[in-house]
Scaffold this motif. Structure first.
Motif, short mmCIF file in Angstrom:
data_model
loop_
_atom_site.label_atom_id
_atom_site.label_comp_id
_atom_site.label_asym_id
_atom_site.label_seq_id
_atom_site.Cartn_x
_atom_site.Cartn_y
_atom_site.Cartn_z
N ALA A 94 0.94 -1.11 -0.05
CA ALA A 94 -0.12 -0.15 -0.06
C ALA A 94 0.90 1.23 -0.12
O ALA A 94 0.36 2.26 -0.80
CB ALA A 94 -0.95 0.01 1.32
N THR A 95 1.81 1.19 0.83
CA THR A 95 3.05 2.54 0.74
C THR A 95 3.44 2.60 -0.43
O THR A 95 3.57 3.80 -0.88
CB THR A 95 4.05 2.19 1.97
N VAL A 96 4.22 1.53 -1.20
CA VAL A 96 4.77 1.73 -2.46
C VAL A 96 3.70 2.21 -3.50
O VAL A 96 4.34 2.87 -4.25
CB VAL A 96 5.47 0.55 -2.89
N THR A 97 2.34 1.87 -3.40
CA THR A 97 1.60 2.49 -4.28
C THR A 97 1.24 3.83 -4.19
O THR A 97 1.38 4.39 -5.22
CB THR A 97 0.10 1.82 -4.11
N GLY A 98 1.41 4.49 -3.05
CA GLY A 98 1.35 5.65 -2.86
C GLY A 98 2.58 6.55 -3.43
O GLY A 98 2.73 7.70 -3.96
N LEU A 99 3.90 5.72 -3.24
CA LEU A 99 5.21 6.54 -3.67
C LEU A 99 5.11 6.36 -5.24
O LEU A 99 5.64 7.36 -5.77
CB LEU A 99 6.27 5.46 -3.07
N ILE A 100 4.59 5.15 -5.74
CA ILE A 100 4.52 5.26 -7.43
C ILE A 100 3.58 6.31 -7.57
O ILE A 100 3.83 7.03 -8.73
CB ILE A 100 4.07 3.90 -7.65
N ASP A 101 2.42 6.69 -7.31
CA ASP A 101 1.65 7.60 -7.61
C ASP A 101 2.19 8.84 -7.52
O ASP A 101 2.08 9.73 -8.63
CB ASP A 101 0.19 7.78 -6.87
N GLY A 102 3.15 9.15 -6.33
CA GLY A 102 3.71 10.55 -6.36
C GLY A 102 4.77 10.73 -7.57
O GLY A 102 4.88 11.73 -8.04
N LEU A 103 5.71 9.87 -7.81
CA LEU A 103 6.47 9.65 -8.36
C LEU A 103 6.13 9.87 -9.95
O LEU A 103 6.58 10.38 -11.08
CB LEU A 103 7.60 8.32 -8.56
#
Length: 176
Positions: A94-103
């Motif tokens: 879930a955290t990596v999904t948020g990081l991916i969204d921002g990047l």
């Protein structure tokens, strides 16, 4: 030192003399040298992490987002699945999904349909992401290596050896 959002910081650690006094007062036999060394290592680790995070923040990126970019850069084809990214960065899916969204909104990465599993995606470093890293990495390397300037290579090699021994002890403790 600004510790940003680190979950734990330790600014005031006891001296060896204080540990010795507490040993006597509480009738304990705590290993003074080892305890003091590890407490200092923990405090210095916090300080190093905070300094690097602050440097990244000055360049408009969080350590977590930088870690994702760095993992993509390290992969041979600049592509990884979200689950591999999560594992390598040490965060949840879930955290990596948020990081991916921002990047992705920054234009530094993009999502591609997985070639062999249409239900899955591949995260790919874009040309803009590579260009950002080309600009950031030389200064970042200079910043972090500045933290060990004036320390002779022999001492740094000894430190690396000591850290390897500490890692082994942690692995044994985790298994036991």
């Amino acid at each position: 030192m600004n510790h940003l959002d680190l979950p734990f910081t330790m600014q005031d650690i006891p001296s060896r003399d204080e540990i010795r006094q507490q040993n006597e007062l509480l009738q304990l036999a705590l290993p003074e040298t080892g305890l003091h060394a590890l407490l200092r290592l923990m405090r210095i680790g916090n300080d190093l992490q905070a300094a690097v995070a602050l440097h990244m923040q000055e360049h408009g990126i969080s350590m977590a987002r930088f870690s994702v970019l760095a993992q993509l850069l390290r992969s041979g084809d600049h592509q990884l699945t979200p689950s591999v990214l999560a594992e390598r960065v040490g965060v949840t899916r879930a955290t990596v999904t948020g990081l991916i969204d921002g990047l992705e909104s920054s234009g530094w990465i993009c999502r591609q349909v997985h070639p062999s599993d249409r239900r899955s995606v591949i995260i790919e470093l874009t040309e803009e992401g590579v260009a950002f890293l080309r600009t950031l990495l030389p200064e970042h390397a200079e910043h972090i290596t500045g933290m060990v300037r004036d320390i002779p290579d022999e001492d740094l090699l000894h430190l690396e050896h000591t850290l390897t021994l500490l890692e082994r002890n942690l692995e044994v403790a985790d298994r036991g």
